[in-house]
Design a protein around this motif. Structure first.
Motif, mmCIF file in Angstrom:
data_model
loop_
_atom_site.group_PDB
_atom_site.id
_atom_site.type_symbol
_atom_site.label_atom_id
_atom_site.label_comp_id
_atom_site.label_asym_id
_atom_site.label_seq_id
_atom_site.Cartn_x
_atom_site.Cartn_y
_atom_site.Cartn_z
ATOM 1 N N PRO A 195 -22.559 12.580 -66.050
ATOM 2 C CA PRO A 195 -22.673 12.482 -67.507
ATOM 3 C C PRO A 195 -23.922 13.170 -68.035
ATOM 4 C CG PRO A 195 -22.145 10.349 -66.525
ATOM 5 C CD PRO A 195 -22.485 11.272 -65.391
ATOM 6 N N ILE A 196 -23.788 13.780 -69.188
ATOM 7 C CA ILE A 196 -24.852 14.397 -69.978
ATOM 8 C C ILE A 196 -25.377 15.671 -69.322
ATOM 9 C CG2 ILE A 196 -27.118 14.094 -71.076
ATOM 10 C CD1 ILE A 196 -26.524 11.099 -71.204
ATOM 11 N N VAL A 197 -25.859 15.573 -68.064
ATOM 12 C CA VAL A 197 -26.517 16.728 -67.434
ATOM 13 C C VAL A 197 -25.571 17.526 -66.553
ATOM 14 C CG1 VAL A 197 -28.751 15.578 -67.483
ATOM 15 C CG2 VAL A 197 -27.300 15.346 -65.460
ATOM 16 N N ILE A 253 -19.158 31.448 -60.115
ATOM 17 C CA ILE A 253 -19.783 31.743 -58.825
ATOM 18 C C ILE A 253 -19.917 33.255 -58.700
ATOM 19 C CG2 ILE A 253 -19.554 31.550 -56.326
ATOM 20 C CD1 ILE A 253 -17.855 29.067 -56.773
ATOM 21 N N GLY A 254 -21.141 33.745 -58.551
ATOM 22 C CA GLY A 254 -21.383 35.175 -58.472
ATOM 23 C C GLY A 254 -22.650 35.480 -57.710
ATOM 24 N N GLY A 255 -23.194 36.674 -57.963
ATOM 25 C CA GLY A 255 -24.405 37.082 -57.261
ATOM 26 C C GLY A 255 -25.576 36.171 -57.539
ATOM 27 N N ALA A 256 -25.705 35.709 -58.795
ATOM 28 C CA ALA A 256 -26.813 34.814 -59.130
ATOM 29 C C ALA A 256 -26.719 33.497 -58.369
ATOM 30 C CB ALA A 256 -26.828 34.549 -60.636
ATOM 31 N N LEU A 307 -25.746 33.010 -55.193
ATOM 32 C CA LEU A 307 -26.357 33.160 -53.879
ATOM 33 C C LEU A 307 -27.867 33.229 -53.968
ATOM 34 C CD1 LEU A 307 -24.177 35.527 -51.667
ATOM 35 C CD2 LEU A 307 -24.687 33.129 -51.356
ATOM 36 N N THR A 308 -28.385 33.890 -54.998
ATOM 37 C CA THR A 308 -29.834 33.954 -55.161
ATOM 38 C C THR A 308 -30.422 32.562 -55.330
ATOM 39 O OG1 THR A 308 -29.611 36.127 -56.209
ATOM 40 C CG2 THR A 308 -31.690 34.957 -56.524
ATOM 41 N N ARG A 309 -29.754 31.735 -56.146
ATOM 42 C CA ARG A 309 -30.241 30.358 -56.344
ATOM 43 C C ARG A 309 -30.216 29.579 -55.027
ATOM 44 N NH1 ARG A 309 -30.063 29.023 -61.948
ATOM 45 N NH2 ARG A 309 -30.486 30.976 -63.018
ATOM 46 N N VAL A 312 -24.633 22.410 -63.391
ATOM 47 C CA VAL A 312 -23.785 23.449 -62.805
ATOM 48 C C VAL A 312 -24.350 24.830 -63.100
ATOM 49 C CG1 VAL A 312 -21.508 24.522 -62.880
ATOM 50 C CG2 VAL A 312 -21.703 22.038 -62.824
ATOM 51 N N ASN A 313 -24.763 25.056 -64.348
ATOM 52 C CA ASN A 313 -25.350 26.351 -64.703
ATOM 53 C C ASN A 313 -26.624 26.622 -63.915
ATOM 54 O OD1 ASN A 313 -23.425 27.217 -66.578
ATOM 55 N ND2 ASN A 313 -24.373 26.058 -68.237
ATOM 56 N N LEU A 314 -27.393 25.567 -63.672
ATOM 57 C CA LEU A 314 -28.630 25.731 -62.908
ATOM 58 C C LEU A 314 -28.327 26.116 -61.464
ATOM 59 C CD1 LEU A 314 -31.730 25.420 -62.714
ATOM 60 C CD2 LEU A 314 -31.358 23.012 -62.143
#
Length: 504
Positions: free
Chosen positions: A163-165, A179-182, A184-186, A170-172
């Motif tokens: 809830p809420i976050v 799901i992409g190149g960013a 894997l970097t994360r 997910v974006n973080l």
């Protein structure tokens, strides 16, 4: 050797490590703690050092990008000398580390070592367990094969339910909505920098507290913990019946740790590295992604739970479990340590261990849930495409060729991984359908890179026909209101016959 002695004195005068090292090596421990039951903590630290060493070697080759990650693992497996063995040591070392940490936590629980004055030592140990599991999960994602891709999609879906976050979380994690190149970097940053850094810091704190508070004595029946008298009793025990940690207790730690390293090497040599399996492709859904063994029990539980209970279980069970572990030393910080006089603790531990083992075993053959019983060879029912326009029929062909029916059912026939689409046009507007197809969301992968714009348009036109007869398709309320009040659309505003003054 005079020059060596002088060099040592020169360094020691400046760093002054001899005294604290001697204190650590010679600090007395109860004689009965020089047991094979007390070797799991040092073995876990040895495996952590193995993970750091092999991880550094792998990071020299691994490229954390969507286009190169899979290829660099193939390079390590097949072209770089002993690259496969380093990968295998790292992968099997992770499995052994999770297992050893779990056994160590169970041993500490059974021996009552979380009681006064070691409450904070236990709390740090719980955090270390969670970080170890985090290292294992992020490492699985970095394989970035077909299983890792879908497994990450499941993990993102679970995170989105918070809830809420949920959405920002997910974006973080993914570095965006897909799901992409960013992504894997994360996860590379988490696996190589963030979690290991925190892990090493907490390991240092954990070892420091063990040295200062002493190794937990062997739990004896009739020797309860009392906050007022425990310190005096422990110091008397180490004075009357204590031995130096080195060599009295260290040799068993060294032997066991060496045996663990040999076992990891044998498993690496015989079984080889984990994956990677096929390249990640969201259009290939003939897969049943299963996590590594330490998360298999969750896979089985979710497979057997009714869909309505999945979210409550995912959101409530972890909070209760972690909360219980963190509160335990403050709630039961005194009293008996011996398992002979703690039947409830024994029952709890045995129950958890049996359930974990049963669900882990079930997960080895449990079918993927939700079920997928459709196949792209089964045609879309003719009655659905009977009166469609050419563009809409083209969308039905794309729906078929991209195997959408393997996840979604129409007319009661199709897969159950995603929701049925019979009424999708009454639930989602055209813009929402376009966004869902391109960006994905929930358990659905993003198809933006796998469909041409014309294919997206045709597919969405087809989906727009899927609503009950006599019921209009969903529409954007803001556009309807704008049309009623005469607000100019983009097409109208570009017309020379329409002006703001006339519209007003």
């Amino acid at each position: 050797m005079r020059w060596l002695t002088e060099s040592y004195k020169w360094v020691e005068r400046r760093v002054q490590l001899e005294a604290p090292v001697k204190d650590a090596m010679l600090h007395p421990v109860p004689k009965n703690t020089a047991s094979w039951w007390y070797v799991f903590g040092s073995a876990a630290m040895t495996l952590l050092m193995l993970q750091v060493a092999t991880g550094i070697l792998l990071a020299l080759i691994y490229v954390p990008s969507a286009g190169d990650a899979w290829n660099t693992l193939q390079l390590l497996n097949h072209e770089i000398p002993l690259g496969w063995f380093i990968r295998a040591m790292h992968g099997w070392g992770s499995n052994f580390m999770v297992a050893v940490v779990l056994i160590h936590m169970m041993q500490v629980f059974m021996f009552g070592a979380y009681k006064f004055p070691r409450e904070l030592t236990w709390v740090v140990g719980v955090l270390l367990l969670l970080m170890t599991l985090g290292m294992a999960f992020t490492g699985q994602v970095l394989r970035f094969d077909q299983d890792a891709y879908w497994g990450l999609g499941i993990g993102a879906s679970i995170s989105s339910r918070v809830p809420i976050v949920g959405g920002p979380l997910v974006n973080l994690l993914l570095g965006g909505p897909i799901i992409g190149g960013a992504t894997l970097t994360r996860f590379f940053a988490l696996h190589v920098f963030v979690i290991p850094g925190a892990l090493l810091a907490f390991v240092g704190l954990h070892v420091w507290m063990v040295l200062k508070l002493g190794v937990n004595e062997w739990p004896m029946p009739g020797r309860p913990v009392n906050r007022k008298t425990y310190d005096a009793e422990y110091h008397k025990l180490t004075h009357d019946d204590g031995i130096p940690f080195v060599p009295g207790a260290l040799w068993k730690d060294l032997v066991f740790s060496a045996g663990i390293i040999v076992a990891v090497a044998v498993c690496a040599a015989i079984f080889g590295p984990y994956g990677p399996t096929g390249q990640p492709d969201p259009t290939i859904i003939q897969t049943a992604p299963k996590p590594d063994f330490f998360f298999l029990w969750i896979y089985a539980v979710l497979s057997y739970l009714p869909p309505s209970l999945e979210t409550p279980f995912l959101l409530i069970a972890p909070v209760i479990g972690i909360g219980f572990l963190l509160v335990l030393p403050f709630w039961a910080g005194e009293g008996e340590k011996s398992w002979h006089r703690r039947p409830v603790a024994v029952i709890v531990l045995v129950t958890v261990a049996v359930l974990w083992g049963v669900f882990t075993h079930l997960a080895t053959f449990t079918p993927w849930s939700p079920k997928m019983d459709a196949w792209s060879g089964s045609t879309v029912p003719a009655k659905i495409v009977h009166n469609l326009s050419p563009v809409e029929r083209q969308g039905a062909v794309i729906f078929q060729s991209k195997q959408c029916r393997n996840c979604h059912s129409i007319g009661g026939v199709g897969g159950e991984r995603g929701p049925a689409l019979d009424n999708v046009a009454s639930r989602m507007t055209e813009d929402q359908l376009i966004r869902q197809v391109i960006q994905g969301g929930g358990n659905m992968p993003a198809y933006g890179k796998n469909l041409a714009p014309s294919e997206v348009t045709a597919l969405v036109r087809f989906l727009g026909t899927l609503h009950p007869a006599g019921q209009p398709a969903a529409s954007d309320a803001s556009r309807t209101a704008a049309a009623q009040f005469g607000a100019p659309s983009q097409t109208q505003s570009s017309s020379p016959t329409t002006s703001p003054q006339k519209t007003q």
